[in-house]
Each structure stands twice: as structure tokens, then as C-alpha cells.
Design an enzyme around this catalytic site. Structure first.
Site, PDB file in Angstrom:
ATOM      1  N   LYS A 291       4.239  22.880 -13.893  1.00  0.00           N
ATOM      2  CA  LYS A 291       3.533  21.641 -13.572  1.00  0.00           C
ATOM      3  C   LYS A 291       3.219  21.580 -12.077  1.00  0.00           C
ATOM      4  O   LYS A 291       2.110  21.198 -11.673  1.00  0.00           O
ATOM      5  CB  LYS A 291       4.338  20.414 -13.991  1.00  0.00           C
ATOM      6  CG  LYS A 291       3.610  19.121 -13.661  1.00  0.00           C
ATOM      7  CD  LYS A 291       3.778  18.049 -14.686  1.00  0.00           C
ATOM      8  CE  LYS A 291       2.822  16.904 -14.404  1.00  0.00           C
ATOM      9  NZ  LYS A 291       3.079  15.734 -15.244  1.00  0.00           N
TER      10      LYS A 291
ATOM     11  N   HIS B 162      -3.214  16.843 -26.022  1.00  0.00           N
ATOM     12  CA  HIS B 162      -3.221  15.395 -25.785  1.00  0.00           C
ATOM     13  C   HIS B 162      -4.485  14.711 -26.293  1.00  0.00           C
ATOM     14  O   HIS B 162      -4.487  13.496 -26.495  1.00  0.00           O
ATOM     15  CB  HIS B 162      -3.052  15.088 -24.294  1.00  0.00           C
ATOM     16  CG  HIS B 162      -1.655  15.326 -23.798  1.00  0.00           C
ATOM     17  ND1 HIS B 162      -1.024  16.537 -23.916  1.00  0.00           N
ATOM     18  CD2 HIS B 162      -0.748  14.495 -23.196  1.00  0.00           C
ATOM     19  CE1 HIS B 162       0.199  16.442 -23.399  1.00  0.00           C
ATOM     20  NE2 HIS B 162       0.392  15.222 -22.960  1.00  0.00           N
TER      21      HIS B 162
ATOM     22  N   GLU C  80      -6.731  15.582 -10.654  1.00  0.00           N
ATOM     23  CA  GLU C  80      -7.389  15.879 -11.931  1.00  0.00           C
ATOM     24  C   GLU C  80      -8.910  15.920 -11.846  1.00  0.00           C
ATOM     25  O   GLU C  80      -9.609  15.232 -12.576  1.00  0.00           O
ATOM     26  CB  GLU C  80      -6.931  14.880 -13.002  1.00  0.00           C
ATOM     27  CG  GLU C  80      -7.182  15.417 -14.409  1.00  0.00           C
ATOM     28  CD  GLU C  80      -6.416  14.649 -15.482  1.00  0.00           C
ATOM     29  OE1 GLU C  80      -5.367  14.067 -15.185  1.00  0.00           O
ATOM     30  OE2 GLU C  80      -6.880  14.650 -16.626  1.00  0.00           O
TER      31      GLU C  80
ATOM     32  N   ARG D 143      -6.223  20.500 -13.446  1.00  0.00           N
ATOM     33  CA  ARG D 143      -5.101  19.690 -13.926  1.00  0.00           C
ATOM     34  C   ARG D 143      -5.290  19.224 -15.364  1.00  0.00           C
ATOM     35  O   ARG D 143      -4.316  18.951 -16.080  1.00  0.00           O
ATOM     36  CB  ARG D 143      -4.903  18.478 -12.997  1.00  0.00           C
ATOM     37  CG  ARG D 143      -3.667  17.670 -13.370  1.00  0.00           C
ATOM     38  CD  ARG D 143      -3.279  16.668 -12.307  1.00  0.00           C
ATOM     39  NE  ARG D 143      -2.122  15.926 -12.776  1.00  0.00           N
ATOM     40  CZ  ARG D 143      -1.287  15.274 -11.984  1.00  0.00           C
ATOM     41  NH1 ARG D 143      -1.475  15.250 -10.698  1.00  0.00           N
ATOM     42  NH2 ARG D 143      -0.248  14.638 -12.482  1.00  0.00           N
TER      43      ARG D 143
ATOM     44  N   GLU E 231       6.135  18.789 -24.739  1.00  0.00           N
ATOM     45  CA  GLU E 231       5.503  19.110 -23.452  1.00  0.00           C
ATOM     46  C   GLU E 231       5.975  20.475 -22.944  1.00  0.00           C
ATOM     47  O   GLU E 231       5.244  21.175 -22.245  1.00  0.00           O
ATOM     48  CB  GLU E 231       5.806  18.023 -22.413  1.00  0.00           C
ATOM     49  CG  GLU E 231       5.373  16.614 -22.792  1.00  0.00           C
ATOM     50  CD  GLU E 231       3.860  16.381 -22.707  1.00  0.00           C
ATOM     51  OE1 GLU E 231       3.132  17.260 -22.208  1.00  0.00           O
ATOM     52  OE2 GLU E 231       3.415  15.312 -23.184  1.00  0.00           O
TER      53      GLU E 231
ATOM     54  N   HIS F 205      -3.384  11.711 -28.243  1.00  0.00           N
ATOM     55  CA  HIS F 205      -3.637  10.333 -27.815  1.00  0.00           C
ATOM     56  C   HIS F 205      -4.373   9.546 -28.884  1.00  0.00           C
ATOM     57  O   HIS F 205      -4.100   8.359 -29.087  1.00  0.00           O
ATOM     58  CB  HIS F 205      -4.461  10.319 -26.518  1.00  0.00           C
ATOM     59  CG  HIS F 205      -3.619  10.430 -25.293  1.00  0.00           C
ATOM     60  ND1 HIS F 205      -4.142  10.771 -24.067  1.00  0.00           N
ATOM     61  CD2 HIS F 205      -2.290  10.230 -25.088  1.00  0.00           C
ATOM     62  CE1 HIS F 205      -3.173  10.801 -23.177  1.00  0.00           C
ATOM     63  NE2 HIS F 205      -2.037  10.481 -23.765  1.00  0.00           N
TER      64      HIS F 205
ATOM     65  N   HIS G 134       5.205   9.801 -27.956  1.00  0.00           N
ATOM     66  CA  HIS G 134       4.149  10.561 -27.290  1.00  0.00           C
ATOM     67  C   HIS G 134       4.241  12.056 -27.637  1.00  0.00           C
ATOM     68  O   HIS G 134       3.256  12.685 -28.022  1.00  0.00           O
ATOM     69  CB  HIS G 134       4.250  10.352 -25.777  1.00  0.00           C
ATOM     70  CG  HIS G 134       3.272  11.156 -24.988  1.00  0.00           C
ATOM     71  ND1 HIS G 134       1.915  10.970 -25.070  1.00  0.00           N
ATOM     72  CD2 HIS G 134       3.461  12.174 -24.100  1.00  0.00           C
ATOM     73  CE1 HIS G 134       1.299  11.838 -24.262  1.00  0.00           C
ATOM     74  NE2 HIS G 134       2.223  12.566 -23.669  1.00  0.00           N
TER      75      HIS G 134
ATOM     76  N   LYS H 241       1.419  11.069 -11.359  1.00  0.00           N
ATOM     77  CA  LYS H 241       0.657  10.115 -12.172  1.00  0.00           C
ATOM     78  C   LYS H 241       1.538   8.905 -12.446  1.00  0.00           C
ATOM     79  O   LYS H 241       2.609   9.025 -13.029  1.00  0.00           O
ATOM     80  CB  LYS H 241       0.232  10.754 -13.496  1.00  0.00           C
ATOM     81  CG  LYS H 241      -1.018  11.594 -13.392  1.00  0.00           C
ATOM     82  CD  LYS H 241      -1.575  11.862 -14.784  1.00  0.00           C
ATOM     83  CE  LYS H 241      -2.834  12.672 -14.750  1.00  0.00           C
ATOM     84  NZ  LYS H 241      -3.368  12.919 -16.106  1.00  0.00           N
TER      85      LYS H 241
ATOM     86  N   ARG I 265       0.813  -1.233   0.000  1.00  0.00           N
ATOM     87  CA  ARG I 265       0.000   0.000   0.000  1.00  0.00           C
ATOM     88  C   ARG I 265       0.836   1.268   0.000  1.00  0.00           C
ATOM     89  O   ARG I 265       0.391   2.315   0.466  1.00  0.00           O
ATOM     90  CB  ARG I 265      -0.979   0.026   1.175  1.00  0.00           C
ATOM     91  CG  ARG I 265      -2.058  -1.038   1.105  1.00  0.00           C
ATOM     92  CD  ARG I 265      -3.236  -0.729   1.991  1.00  0.00           C
ATOM     93  NE  ARG I 265      -4.187  -1.831   1.974  1.00  0.00           N
ATOM     94  CZ  ARG I 265      -4.164  -2.862   2.823  1.00  0.00           C
ATOM     95  NH1 ARG I 265      -3.248  -2.912   3.768  1.00  0.00           N
ATOM     96  NH2 ARG I 265      -5.062  -3.806   2.728  1.00  0.00           N
TER      97      ARG I 265
ATOM     98  N   ASN J 275      -3.331  18.452 -20.260  1.00  0.00           N
ATOM     99  CA  ASN J 275      -3.592  17.599 -21.416  1.00  0.00           C
ATOM    100  C   ASN J 275      -3.722  18.397 -22.712  1.00  0.00           C
ATOM    101  O   ASN J 275      -4.199  17.879 -23.714  1.00  0.00           O
ATOM    102  CB  ASN J 275      -4.869  16.777 -21.179  1.00  0.00           C
ATOM    103  CG  ASN J 275      -4.686  15.787 -20.056  1.00  0.00           C
ATOM    104  OD1 ASN J 275      -3.639  15.156 -19.943  1.00  0.00           O
ATOM    105  ND2 ASN J 275      -5.692  15.679 -19.202  1.00  0.00           N
TER     106      ASN J 275
END
Lengths: 365, 365
Positions: free
Chosen positions: A227, A248, A237, A241, A185, A252, A265, A143, A121, A245
Site C-alpha cells: 500500500k 471494489h 488517486e 492508486r 484486502e 461497493h 466491506h 484516505k 485546518r 480498488n
């Protein structure tokens, strides 16, 4: 060396940015409250370049160090690899006070973070990113994920590292294509948050491409600051946040229709950013001049602004399957001006198709 | 119906405790801000008993419902099962606004929660516990996990549900052994937090064993209140929360040496609690009379207080491998008196062995 703080209450941490930091990693870790065992997760190539230096630095100050290596590439960011890493964590005798140190790019950082988040955990997590993309983006903000056949990063978590160490010297061994993919980015941060930074990139793109330390250190520092500022306001998010993206949504979709095999990417994001700029212009938000500024900066960094062989229909279909889609609604991040974006959810399908088509044939310049 | 609030800031949620609540689950879910899709995770037996009622209730208010069933038993709480559940979540078309509803006992709740925590980095999670153990313990507090060959719950997360619905009627279909196993955790709450509650259990054990609604509802409500109070102060087990592991140090070791095949979790905890009581007495903390009160209550609930065929050495070895061990230190939760415990980390190995040996031969009464 410069330090950026990611301000998340009890989960706050520092990002150290500078030259020749790897040799001092052991010392940095002694400043954290962590146990004596460290499992380094890396890959063969990065291990051969930087593994020994990091290991030596950790052992010198008394840490017990084990190394687990994963294959190179997105396909190894899988639950199968995760299973192997859990096994190795057990064999290494990691307990709750132990640490997992990610030494590598985004793939290594994402899966190492997922293991750190879920083994017992959650154990301590240290990010030592070795690509520009990881230094300015994936290593910061928590993330973590592995891929699923149905989607990239479909299985993941939000889990903050205790420390990020971005050594700019490691960028000298990076392939040129990887460096450029990271720069997509970086452009994004300028568009969503900071016009001054965008101008800095326009003025210094040559020095950046030749890795002048002063410019590169500034670029990484400001990227991490932006960031960090966004993540501090919205860790998981729920709202703001999502602006990270930018580019993106289409990016994506392009990655998805090409089975994550064709585009890096950052390349998908580059094309996606131009798409977003064009969409923003179409709905009357962004000046034509600012669309062109984005296009020019993307091109100056050697990144693509169009595609040729893929189907516009398939790309638009892939948009609806993205994990950012909620109850059928596709969200775009669009710029009002360079330095300011908003989230928009009710774009007409025809408009999206039209702009995607424009990206396909290329833009007359 | 009674409601208990788990106070965790933005992650706060309600536990509803009462009779005949399943038929209103749909209504309860409309009060949350969640999307239209619900994936129920359950097993064959629970599905045959309560699946239809829950499904009907959800559909009636407009939810789209899919059901994923897992095998019955700890061995299905695995990464392999998780992989299948991710696949089913994809097929069901779950997005970030969707919900996973755990309908079952601890195994179902733990793995469903792990999927909810990690699918798309977290979707909504609803707990509908159908065993006493799950109602008073595992469904509250956000510990979710799957097992690894090297240890139970070795892979997991802290992830809070949005709602817990504990319908006391479902306990009527519970095997007697399962009911008793749940009562071990209930005794625990009395010892660690609330002498008055401990006395209530002593005075009402017969009514509890025959499932008198008034007593059972009170028992579940107070158990949840105590767990909620502890978790609210220490969500991720950095300190106080460890007191919830009262009886679990030896209990887990007993489960481990018997490969989780022989003892139900609550049975291990029952023996472990008596071990902890004896240890506390040995170091001068707990009166002999209070050791006997614990022993008598455990026995009155039909739970074991000794073991016969296992090796004391193996049990003591297993103690060092527990995931609560940090940098080699074994922690025990020991009572100063009934209603107050402390965490202690420097018990002598010989003392632990001696008390474990005492549990083996049984105690003269």
C-alpha cells in the site's frame, strides 16, 4: 517489531508492526514533534479493551489526554458525529500543535482522520488500528472520510497520519468475521502487486486464520509495504492508486444495494474480486487457472464468492453511481496475471451484467 | 488583463485580473482539464447581479450548470450550510471530474472551497471573487473553512483552486464599507512585503477609492503577487505564511469579543495593524514615523484606528483563544520597517495590554 516507511516527502511516516506495542505508544509519540495535548477518538468496546493501556502510556510521558467516544458502526461515521467531535476537540482545548489519536477500526480511523484533517485546518494525526482491515488498509495512505446518505465516504479528504501503530496482539479480541473481512484486502495486495505474497497466503492460510504471530506480522508488513509503495506514487488517486480498488467496483455496488447492512466491506470486496477475475478472463487477460486460484484463496479464508438474493439489475445500476465514476465512465481494475493489474474503462455493459449474473447463480466447481 | 501565477508545483494556478472578464469564464474553464458539470455556489444578491452572465458563459461552451445559493453573512458559513451544499452536489450529480465555482465574497468562497475540498475527497474548484477582500486575499492561497460556535474558520482545509478570475468591474456594485474593508488587507501586503507598494497606496488612495481601473488593477495584481509569493513558500502555514496574519492577532480578538457582529474583518484588521505597529515601536523595531504612516494610510482609506466601547481585558483574554495559539503561546507579526516583518512569540502580557488600552482611548495626534 518491524517498520514500514510511507514515503511522501514532508508527509512521510512510519508504520510500526509488532507484538505488544500499545504500552509504548507514549514513547513513540515523544519521538514526533507534537504538542502536549492528545484527544483519543475510540468507541466503547475498544476503549474497554485497550483504552486504559494507551492512556496510561501517554500520560506516563507527560501528555494531557482526553477521550471522545463514538457509536460502533458505519452509521456513526456521519457529519453529525463529526460535529460532536469538533465540539469535544474545542472542549479539550486542542490547538494546532495537538494530536488526534484514532484507537479503533476503520470507522474510528476514518472519522478521526477527517476531524484531524479539518479541525483548525489540520492537527497531528496518529492511527492505532485495532482491526486487521484497518491495520492492512484503512489506517495507511491518508484516505479519511465520513458517509453521506447518498454514498459511503462521500465527504472526505486525503490526510496522512504522522504515525501508524499496528499491534498484532489486538487481533486476538477480533470477531472471526472481522478478521476474515480484513483478509479480503490482503488477497487484493497479492493480486495487484505481488505474486510471491499471494503464494505465501495460499501456503499459510491456516496459520493466518489461527493468528500465528510470525505469519500475521509478515502479512501486515507486506500489505503495508505494498500500500505504501502505491500511495507514494500517487497520493491523491489521480492514476495508479486506483488499483487499490481491485474488487471494489462490484464490491461497493453490492454494499450499496444492500444499504451497507448485509455485507462487511471485505465480504463485498471478496465477491467483487472474483467478479473482476472472471471479467479479466472473459476479455482474455487472466488464465482460468488464476481465476480458480483467487476463488480458492477467497474460500480458504472463509469469504463469500457468490450472492443469492440480490437483483443483478440493481447491482449494475449501483455501479454507475459509485464516486469513482467520472463523467459517466465506470472503471474496473482487472488482472493480466496474479501480481499485475490494469485499469480498464470501456467494458461492455452486457459483459458486466453477464459476469454479475454468474456470481449470482454461483460457479460450478 | 493581467495574469499572476501561484507557483505550487502540481497545484499551481493562474489568477486573471482585469476588466469585463465574467463573460469569458466559460472559455477560461475550457482551458482546464475538467469534466462537464459545474455547480455554482453563490448568494441571492450576487446571483441577481452576475449569475446570469456567468451561467450563460459556461453553457455557451457546453458545460452543464447548476446553482446552489446560500444565505448572506458569516453565520451561513456553517456545517449546517455545508450539509445542504453536499446534498445539492449529490442532486446535481457532481462526480470527481466536476467543478465547484464560487461566485461571491469571502463567505461564499470559503464554504464553496470547503465543499470542493471534501466532496468525494476533492473536486475542481474555481474562484470568482466579487468583493475586493476576496479578490486580494481570501480567493488566493487555498484556505477554505466553515465556522464553529467556538471560533471562526475553526473547521477547514488547505485546498487550492484551479483558477481565480478577478473581474474589477464587479467592484462597482460593492458597498463602500466592503471596499474599505478589503483595503485593510491591501495595506497589510505593503507593510509585510513591499515598501514601494505601500508608497503607491499612499500616493493613489483617492484614485483607489473612486475605483480608477488602472490603479485598482495594479493594486489587485500586486496584492495577489505578494500573497502568491508567500503561499508558494509555505502552503500550509508552518512558518512564513503566518506573516499574512499581520494585524490579525488583535483584529481577530476584536472580532471575537464583538461576536463577529460589529466589525467587518478588514475593520478589525485595520485596528489590529495599528496595534501591531505600536507594539513594534514599543519594542524598538519600528520608527515612530512609520507607525504614523500606517495610521495615516489606514485613516485615508476610511478605516478605523481605534475602538471605544469594548473591554481591554476581554480582548486580551480572546487573544489566548485564537486558533493560531500553539501550546499556549500567542504570536504577533511585527514590523522591523515598512516592507519587512517578523514573527514574535514572547511579548510581555503587560505590553500587549498597554497597547490595547492605547487603541481604546485613541491616540493623540
Amino acid at each position: 517489531m518491524e517498520e514500514v516507511k510511507v514515503d511522501l516527502g514532508v508527509r512521510s511516516y512510519q508504520i510500526k508492526v509488532g507484538e505488544d506495542l500499545l504500552k509504548d505508544i507514549g514513547t513513540y509519540l515523544t519521538e514526533l514533534e507534537i504538542g502536549s495535548k492528545v484527544l483519543i477518538i475510540t468507541n466503547d468496546l475498544v476503549d474497554s479493551l485497550y483504552g486504559q493501556e494507551v492512556k496510561d502510556s501517554l500520560k506516563e510521558v507527560g501528555f494531557t489526554v482526553e477521550v471522545a467516544k463514538i457509536g460502533d458502526g458505519e452509521k456513526y461515521k456521519s457529519l453529525e458525529t463529526a460535529q460532536q467531535l469538533y465540539d469535544q476537540a474545542v472542549v479539550a482545548g486542542l490547538d494546532r500543535s495537538s494530536s488526534i489519536l484514532a484507537l479503533g477500526g476503520g470507522v474510528v480511523g476514518d472519522i478521526a482522520g477527517f476531524i484531524a484533517a479539518t479541525y483548525m485546518r489540520g492537527v497531528n494525526f496518529i492511527q492505532v488500528p485495532t482491526t486487521l482491515l484497518a491495520q492492512v488498509d484503512s489506517s495507511v495512505g491518508g484516505k479519511v472520510a465520513v458517509n453521506h446518505a447518498a454514498g459511503k465516504n462521500l465527504i472526505g479528504d486525503f490526510y496522512q497520519p504522522q504515525l501508524v501503530v499496528a499491534d498484532i496482539n489486538v487481533l486476538s479480541t477480533l470477531e472471526e468475521k472481522e478478521l476474515k473481512a480484513g483478509l479480503a484486502e490482503v488477497i487484493k495486495y497479492g493480486v495487484i502487486w505481488d505474486e510471491e505474497f499471494f503464494t505465501f497466503l495460499e501456503d499459510n492460510y491456516k496459520e493466518i486464520l489461527t493468528l500465528e504471530p510470525q505469519q500475521v506480522q509478515h502479512l501486515i508488513k507486506v500489505s503495508c509495504q505494498i500500500k505504501a509503495a502505491v500511495v507514494a506514487q500517487d497520493e491523491t488517486e489521480r492514476g495508479l492508486r486506483a488499483i487499490l480498488n481491485y474488487g471494489h467496483t462490484l464490491g461497493h455496488a453490492l454494499e450499496a444495494v444492500t444499504d451497507y447492512q448485509y455485507y462487511r466491506h471485505g465480504e463485498g470486496v471478496a465477491i467483487g474480486m472474483l467478479g473482476a477475475a472472471k471479467l479479466a478472463h472473459q476479455i482474455g487477460w487472466l488464465d482460468k487457472a488464476d481465476v480458480i486460484r483467487q476463488q480458492r484463496l477467497i474460500e480458504n479464508f472463509g469469504l463469500p464468492t457468490s450472492f443469492s438474493q440480490w437483483s443483478v439489475d440493481e447491482i449494475c445500476q449501483a455501479l454507475t453511481k459509485d464516486k469513482k465514476v467520472e463523467d459517466g465512465v465506470i472503471r474496473f481494475i482487472l488482472a493480466k496475471e496474479i501480481g499485475e493489474v490494469e485499469i480498464i474503462a470501456d467494458l461492455e455493459e452486457n459483459l458486466i451484467k453477464e459476469v454479475t449474473q454468474e456470481l449470482k447463480v454461483g460457479d460450478e466447481k
